[in-house]
Design a protein around this motif. Structure first.
Motif, PDB file in Angstrom:
ATOM      1  N   HIS A   9       6.672  -2.943  10.636  1.00  0.00           N
ATOM      2  CA  HIS A   9       6.173  -2.136  10.133  1.00  0.00           C
ATOM      3  C   HIS A   9       7.665  -1.231  10.224  1.00  0.00           C
ATOM      4  N   MET A  31      -1.436  -0.966  12.626  1.00  0.00           N
ATOM      5  CA  MET A  31      -0.459  -1.185  11.176  1.00  0.00           C
ATOM      6  C   MET A  31      -2.124  -2.666  10.982  1.00  0.00           C
ATOM      7  N   ALA A  32      -1.935  -2.700   9.876  1.00  0.00           N
ATOM      8  CA  ALA A  32      -2.873  -3.523   8.798  1.00  0.00           C
ATOM      9  C   ALA A  32      -1.550  -5.082   8.623  1.00  0.00           C
ATOM     10  N   SER A  33      -2.203  -5.829   8.675  1.00  0.00           N
ATOM     11  CA  SER A  33      -0.832  -7.040   8.062  1.00  0.00           C
ATOM     12  C   SER A  33      -0.182  -6.707   6.561  1.00  0.00           C
ATOM     13  N   GLU A  34       0.079  -5.795   6.061  1.00  0.00           N
ATOM     14  CA  GLU A  34       0.310  -5.753   4.495  1.00  0.00           C
ATOM     15  C   GLU A  34       1.661  -5.056   4.086  1.00  0.00           C
ATOM     16  N   ASP A  41       0.067  -4.491  16.895  1.00  0.00           N
ATOM     17  CA  ASP A  41       0.637  -4.351  16.106  1.00  0.00           C
ATOM     18  C   ASP A  41       1.120  -3.528  15.664  1.00  0.00           C
ATOM     19  N   ARG A  52      -2.464   4.950   1.055  1.00  0.00           N
ATOM     20  CA  ARG A  52      -3.300   4.372   1.637  1.00  0.00           C
ATOM     21  C   ARG A  52      -3.045   6.345   2.651  1.00  0.00           C
ATOM     22  N   PRO A  79       5.040  -6.129   7.297  1.00  0.00           N
ATOM     23  CA  PRO A  79       4.119  -6.416   9.087  1.00  0.00           C
ATOM     24  C   PRO A  79       5.483  -7.303   9.824  1.00  0.00           C
ATOM     25  N   SER A 100       0.793  -1.243   0.066  1.00  0.00           N
ATOM     26  CA  SER A 100      -0.023   0.330   0.091  1.00  0.00           C
ATOM     27  C   SER A 100       0.845   1.008  -0.224  1.00  0.00           C
TER      28      SER A 100
END
Length: 532
Positions: free
Chosen positions: A113, A79-82, A76, A41, A109, A38
């Motif tokens: 990150h 953050m998203a896992s991407e 995390d 975003r 991730p 990404s």
């Protein structure tokens, strides 16, 4: 060149750099081919909440660090896992009108990150400004520098060194003060974070004692949220090593201090801590944890023209376990000096690899001063058992590894032209000592100068007891455990001026009050500190 003078950064921590069209233009110019990451975003919260840092400078570059964490105290980081694309830029001016390098890194991730942008191809001995962009967010601006060219002339430089920064035990006044002192380089000798809660507390850790990667990530994030730490991290390049509290108190390799903890279980904890350390420090990819071997390299040499070489060492990962442990404790203990295991000549504090490296490399860069950074007090200091009168040793420090210490002393003695200076921390005290070729003989030649800084915050309760024993050790020039602070080293071709800087009451946010507890001078060609 003259001193690597770097402009004041106090107000720049609030800047977010160019906005709007400039950010969009940068993102378009730096866009990578489609990778699944990404890159456009938006973030509901600031993804650069942990600030920025730089480290491991060379004549043509350095590593630039940040870590995306819009919710920094989530496991995390929010953050998203991407993967996420993060653009970076380096400029000669703080307004970023003259950008000299730019690029894009993928924040993964599996690496928290974090971003570790390794920069190459810059001119030597220059000051630069840097920042990051992710989505529509821009980081604070940091300041960094390349080192002078190999053996080029350097008139002077200023080094700040710090140790033992327990978040719960005080506010990080030392970090703010070293920014005001305009240090060219910041050295951390270890205990940058603490895994455990103990002693007087004026603020609290966000999570209980860490054991997993997520736990350690959140602990690092809490420390990075501190505004004084962020100011120091953005101010100048850092050189870092660890001691024990980045993992667990008094560990040695895969051996925990608690006898009931098995090697395999502790190894998993250590690897989690090491991974989090790499993710949260300005370290290069060569320092990434190798999970197969369980090793991570934090030791190495940095040279500043013809003036100084700094040797960072690792005193935890490769050491022999503590001598003469008890059934209840495999960590540091007060043991008999005649403990046979302690006297084993095969015992090592740094490990065979680092010992070989120092034996072959120390003092051979051509620099006037050679600084060995290691975690703790190097010179002997001990007491007698109050019941038996037998002399004792602290097994976790260099006194628990006398043969390894002597091998290093022999290296210093064999290279008197190297002007060796040892910098340490760990003990929450100031120490200034003569490093003797033979400590048993007060008339033995002094082969190096040692300076140990007090803690940034971590407290000490035994000043009077320690001070009562100091007169029995003529190699000790100065000792004090009553104040918190850090150390400054000002180097020129003729002398090293060392200031023991105290910072007032760390238990209060408004308690900062700078004072020089003592100042010492080491003349080039004459080992041993002299009071200024």
């Amino acid at each position: 060149m003259s001193k690597l003078i770097l402009p004041d950064m106090n107000r720049r921590l609030l800047l977010r750099g160019a906005a709007g069209g400039a950010v969009a233009a940068l993102a378009a110019a730096c866009r990578l081919p489609e990778t699944g990451a990404s890159s456009a975003r938006g973030f509901r919260n600031d993804p650069f909440s942990l600030g920025v840092a730089s480290g491991d400078p060379t004549p043509d570059g350095m590593v630039l660090w940040t870590r995306l964490a819009p919710n920094p105290l989530d496991p995390d980081g929010g953050m998203a896992s991407e993967p996420v694309e993060v653009a970076w830029e380096i400029a000669e001016d703080e307004g970023f009108l003259n950008i000299v390098r730019s690029g894009v890194e993928r924040a993964l991730p599996g690496q928290g990150h974090s971003v570790h942008a390794e920069i190459h191809g810059l001119p030597a001995g220059r000051t630069y400004f840097y920042r990051f962009h992710a989505g529509d967010a821009t980081s604070p601006t940091g300041r960094t520098a390349t080192t002078p060219a190999f053996l080029s002339g350097v008139d002077r430089m200023r080094i700040a060194w710090v140790s033992c920064s327990h978040y719960e035990q005080g506010f990080f006044h030392a970090y703010r003060d070293l920014v005001e002192e305009n240090a060219d380089v910041v050295i951390h000798t270890g205990d940058y974070i603490y895994e455990s809660s103990w002693g007087p507390q004026v603020r609290r850790h966000a999570v209980p004692e860490p054991y997993t990667l997520a736990d350690y990530r959140m602990t690092h994030a809490l420390y990075r949220l501190d505004p004084d730490l962020q100011a120091a991290a953005a101010h100048a390049p850092w050189l870092v090593t660890w001691d024990d509290h980045e993992v667990d108190n008094d560990y040695a390799g895969d051996v925990a201090e608690e006898p009931h903890v098995g090697l395999a279980d502790f190894r998993e904890r250590r690897l989690a801590a090491y991974q989090a350390y790499w993710e949260n420090m300005p370290l290069r990819r060569r320092s990434m944890l190798e999970r197969a071997s369980g090793r991570m390299r934090v030791w190495g040499e940095t040279v500043f023209g013809n003036l100084a070489a700094v040797y960072m060492t690792d005193g935890r990962q490769f050491r022999t376990p503590m001598a003469c442990p008890t059934e209840e404790d495999r960590g540091g203990n007060i043991i008999a000096r005649d403990c046979p295991e302690r006297l084993d000549p095969e015992r090592t504090y740094l490990g065979a690899g680092q010992e070989r490296w120092l034996n072959s490399s120390f003092g051979r860069s051509g620099a006037r001063w050679n600084l060995l950074v290691q975690p703790t007090l190097f010179s002997p200091f001990y007491s007698a058992d109050p019941e038996t009168g037998a002399l004792t040793a602290w097994s976790d420090g260099w006194d628990g590894y006398p043969a390894a210490r002597q091998r290093l002393i022999d290296t210093f003695a064999g290279r008197p032209e190297s002007n060796p200076i040892l910098l340490g921390g760990d003990t929450h005290c100031y120490w200034v000592t003569d490093v003797k070729q033979d400590y048993a003989d007060p008339n033995s030649p002094t082969v190096a100068s040692e300076f140990v800084t007090t803690a940034v915050t971590s407290h000490h309760t035994n000043h009077d007891a320690f001070a009562a024993n100091v007169p029995d050790f003529p190699h000790i020039r100065h000792f004090d455990a009553r104040e918190r602070g850090y150390g400054l080293v000002e180097l020129t071709g003729q002398r090293a001026e060392v200031t023991l800087r105290t910072v007032g009451e760390v238990k209060r946010r408004d308690g900062r009050e700078k004072r020089d507890q003592a100042r010492f001078v080491v003349e080039a060609g004459r080992a041993g500190p002299q009071r200024a």
